[in-house]
Design a protein around this motif. Structure first.
Motif, PDB file in Angstrom:
ATOM      1  N   GLU A   8       0.831  -1.200   0.000  1.00  0.00           N
ATOM      2  CA  GLU A   8       0.000   0.000   0.000  1.00  0.00           C
ATOM      3  C   GLU A   8       0.871   1.258   0.000  1.00  0.00           C
ATOM      4  O   GLU A   8       0.553   2.231  -0.687  1.00  0.00           O
ATOM      5  CB  GLU A   8      -0.955  -0.003   1.191  1.00  0.00           C
ATOM      6  N   VAL A   9       1.968   1.234   0.736  1.00  0.00           N
ATOM      7  CA  VAL A   9       2.910   2.360   0.720  1.00  0.00           C
ATOM      8  C   VAL A   9       3.503   2.497  -0.677  1.00  0.00           C
ATOM      9  O   VAL A   9       3.640   3.602  -1.209  1.00  0.00           O
ATOM     10  CB  VAL A   9       4.019   2.180   1.785  1.00  0.00           C
ATOM     11  N   PHE A  10       3.843   1.379  -1.296  1.00  0.00           N
ATOM     12  CA  PHE A  10       4.379   1.370  -2.657  1.00  0.00           C
ATOM     13  C   PHE A  10       3.377   2.014  -3.617  1.00  0.00           C
ATOM     14  O   PHE A  10       3.740   2.883  -4.417  1.00  0.00           O
ATOM     15  CB  PHE A  10       4.697  -0.068  -3.061  1.00  0.00           C
ATOM     16  N   GLN A  11       2.110   1.603  -3.522  1.00  0.00           N
ATOM     17  CA  GLN A  11       1.067   2.169  -4.379  1.00  0.00           C
ATOM     18  C   GLN A  11       0.941   3.673  -4.171  1.00  0.00           C
ATOM     19  O   GLN A  11       0.897   4.427  -5.149  1.00  0.00           O
ATOM     20  CB  GLN A  11      -0.292   1.522  -4.063  1.00  0.00           C
ATOM     21  N   ARG A  12       0.848   4.098  -2.941  1.00  0.00           N
ATOM     22  CA  ARG A  12       0.712   5.534  -2.650  1.00  0.00           C
ATOM     23  C   ARG A  12       1.918   6.304  -3.168  1.00  0.00           C
ATOM     24  O   ARG A  12       1.782   7.420  -3.691  1.00  0.00           O
ATOM     25  CB  ARG A  12       0.532   5.768  -1.151  1.00  0.00           C
ATOM     26  N   SER A  13       3.103   5.718  -3.053  1.00  0.00           N
ATOM     27  CA  SER A  13       4.319   6.379  -3.530  1.00  0.00           C
ATOM     28  C   SER A  13       4.302   6.529  -5.045  1.00  0.00           C
ATOM     29  O   SER A  13       4.732   7.558  -5.586  1.00  0.00           O
ATOM     30  CB  SER A  13       5.558   5.603  -3.086  1.00  0.00           C
ATOM     31  N   LEU A  14       3.811   5.510  -5.746  1.00  0.00           N
ATOM     32  CA  LEU A  14       3.699   5.598  -7.203  1.00  0.00           C
ATOM     33  C   LEU A  14       2.698   6.667  -7.611  1.00  0.00           C
ATOM     34  O   LEU A  14       2.941   7.439  -8.550  1.00  0.00           O
ATOM     35  CB  LEU A  14       3.283   4.242  -7.792  1.00  0.00           C
ATOM     36  N   ILE A  15       1.579   6.733  -6.914  1.00  0.00           N
ATOM     37  CA  ILE A  15       0.568   7.748  -7.207  1.00  0.00           C
ATOM     38  C   ILE A  15       1.145   9.138  -6.972  1.00  0.00           C
ATOM     39  O   ILE A  15       0.989  10.044  -7.798  1.00  0.00           O
ATOM     40  CB  ILE A  15      -0.700   7.516  -6.360  1.00  0.00           C
TER      41      ILE A  15
END
Length: 76
Positions: A8-15
């Protein structure tokens, strides 16, 4: 697909990285030569990026994969 907090942190970072470049999902998809659904699906966690795809996203966003991962780890 079950999410975990690190992904989820990875996803938020990509966004965040995409938004920092002032790109929509559709604009990023064009730069990646992929459909907009590709970007949407990895951003919502419906699919995961493999390492080659991740590097390509970083290249298009002009960000260092190494720095991206280091910063992401610091956030988790």
């Amino acid at each position: 697909m079950r999410k975990n907090s690190t992904y989820e942190v990875f996803q938020r970072s990509l966004i965040t990285a995409r938004r920092n470049k002032n790109l929509t999902q559709a604009q990023l998809a064009v730069l990646l030569n992929r459909p907009q659904s590709f970007v949407c699906k990895y951003e919502i966690g419906e699919r995961r990026l493999d390492v080659i795809e991740f590097i390509e996203v970083c290249r298009v966003l002009s960000i260092s994969p190494e720095i991206f991962i280091r910063e992401m780890i610091n956030q988790s």
